[in-house]
Design an enzyme around this catalytic site. Structure first.
Site, PDB file in Angstrom:
ATOM      1  CG  LEU A  54      -2.215  -0.701   1.234  1.00  0.00           C
ATOM      2  CD1 LEU A  54      -2.824  -0.695   2.631  1.00  0.00           C
ATOM      3  CD2 LEU A  54      -3.170  -0.053   0.243  1.00  0.00           C
ATOM      4  CG  ASP A  55       0.141   4.870  -2.235  1.00  0.00           C
ATOM      5  OD1 ASP A  55      -0.601   4.804  -1.241  1.00  0.00           O
ATOM      6  OD2 ASP A  55      -0.135   5.514  -3.248  1.00  0.00           O
ATOM      7  CE  LYS A  56       6.535   8.034   4.242  1.00  0.00           C
ATOM      8  NZ  LYS A  56       7.905   8.596   4.128  1.00  0.00           N
ATOM      9  CB  SER A  92      -2.793   4.093   0.728  1.00  0.00           C
ATOM     10  OG  SER A  92      -2.838   4.754  -0.519  1.00  0.00           O
TER      11      SER A  92
END
Length: 264
Positions: free
Chosen positions: A122-124, A126
């Site tokens: 999950l990107d930073k 999110s």
């Protein structure tokens, strides 16, 4: 074949049963099963000459048995580690990397007593559900889009959601030199929608929204396959229940293992 013995006038034949074959497996699989790292990471260690089997530097494709001694970077690794499966609520600001030299990495943040790694990313900016495990064999089965495993998200955007937006998101959006697979999208309110994907392209939801002129202000993953975030608060984790583990193994029974990155 038997061995012949002569005892007085009788001939006795003693049959020796063959020894069972020693189970062997590829080195990268053996390493991943200890929970040290995933298979892909094991391949990187092997290619870098950082893996020894019985004292000798090992190459890709080497097979090992339970009697072999495996070292990675001089550390002897155990072959008897129970499988760990965690549901973790990743907070905003945490990076899904096993590189502990990077600031705010997920490994140091969760601080689990055993060696584990995330399944996908999950990107930073999110938050939400991510699986953590020491089972390198399960990773690719979950990540590959061809296996059609669902991931559900709640997304907030900066503009009012229209029916045209819902329709276009559902039917597929051109990003990253492809068109996204059809998916389920449901409007929750003027600025919030739910989306269920079976794909995991890099920053997929953010790119889809951007293509349609929207900016994501909040993205939260609520579910992966049969496992939901539930009441987990940011930073909390729990073990899969026996029922969840049984269900996920059933869902993965026919899955292929080729990896596809997952980051939204």
């Amino acid at each position: 074949m038997g061995t012949l013995f002569r005892r007085k006038s009788r001939m006795v034949v003693v049959d020796f049963l063959p020894l069972p074959p020693v189970e062997s497996k590829r080195l990268n699989k053996a390493i991943s099963e200890t929970g040290f790292c995933s298979r892909r990471e094991a391949d990187r260690f092997i290619e870098a000459g950082q893996v020894r089997v019985n004292g000798a530097v090992a190459g890709l494709g080497v097979k090992v048995t339970p009697d072999d001694k495996i070292e990675v970077n001089g550390e002897m690794i155990s072959k008897e580690v129970p499988k760990i499966y965690l549901a973790f609520h990743k907070p905003v600001g945490i990076t899904c990397t096993t590189d502990t030299s990077k600031k705010d990495n997920i490994i140091d943040y969760i601080n689990f007593p055993e060696r584990i790694f995330p399944i996908g990313r999950l990107d930073k900016p999110s938050e939400g559900l991510i699986f953590m495990t020491n089972d390198g064999d399960i990773v690719n089965k979950i990540l590959r889009a061809g296996n059609n495993h669902e991931k559900e998200y709640i997304v907030n955007v900066n503009r009012k959601i229209t029916q045209a937006f819902i329709r276009q998101m559902s039917n597929g959006v051109p990003i990253l030199d492809t068109v996204t697979k059809k998916c389920r999208v449901e409007r929750i309110n003027d600025f919030t929608f739910r989306i269920i994907l079976t794909q995991g392209l890099n920053r997929q939801i953010r790119r889809m929204c951007k293509h349609l002129g929207y900016e994501v202000t909040r993205l939260k993953r609520m579910r992966i396959m049969n496992i939901s975030l539930g009441k987990l608060k940011p930073g909390q984790y729990r073990h899969f229940s026996p029922k969840e583990l049984q269900e996920i193994n059933q869902l993965l029974a026919n899955s292929i293992k080729t990896e596809e990155a997952s980051e939204n």
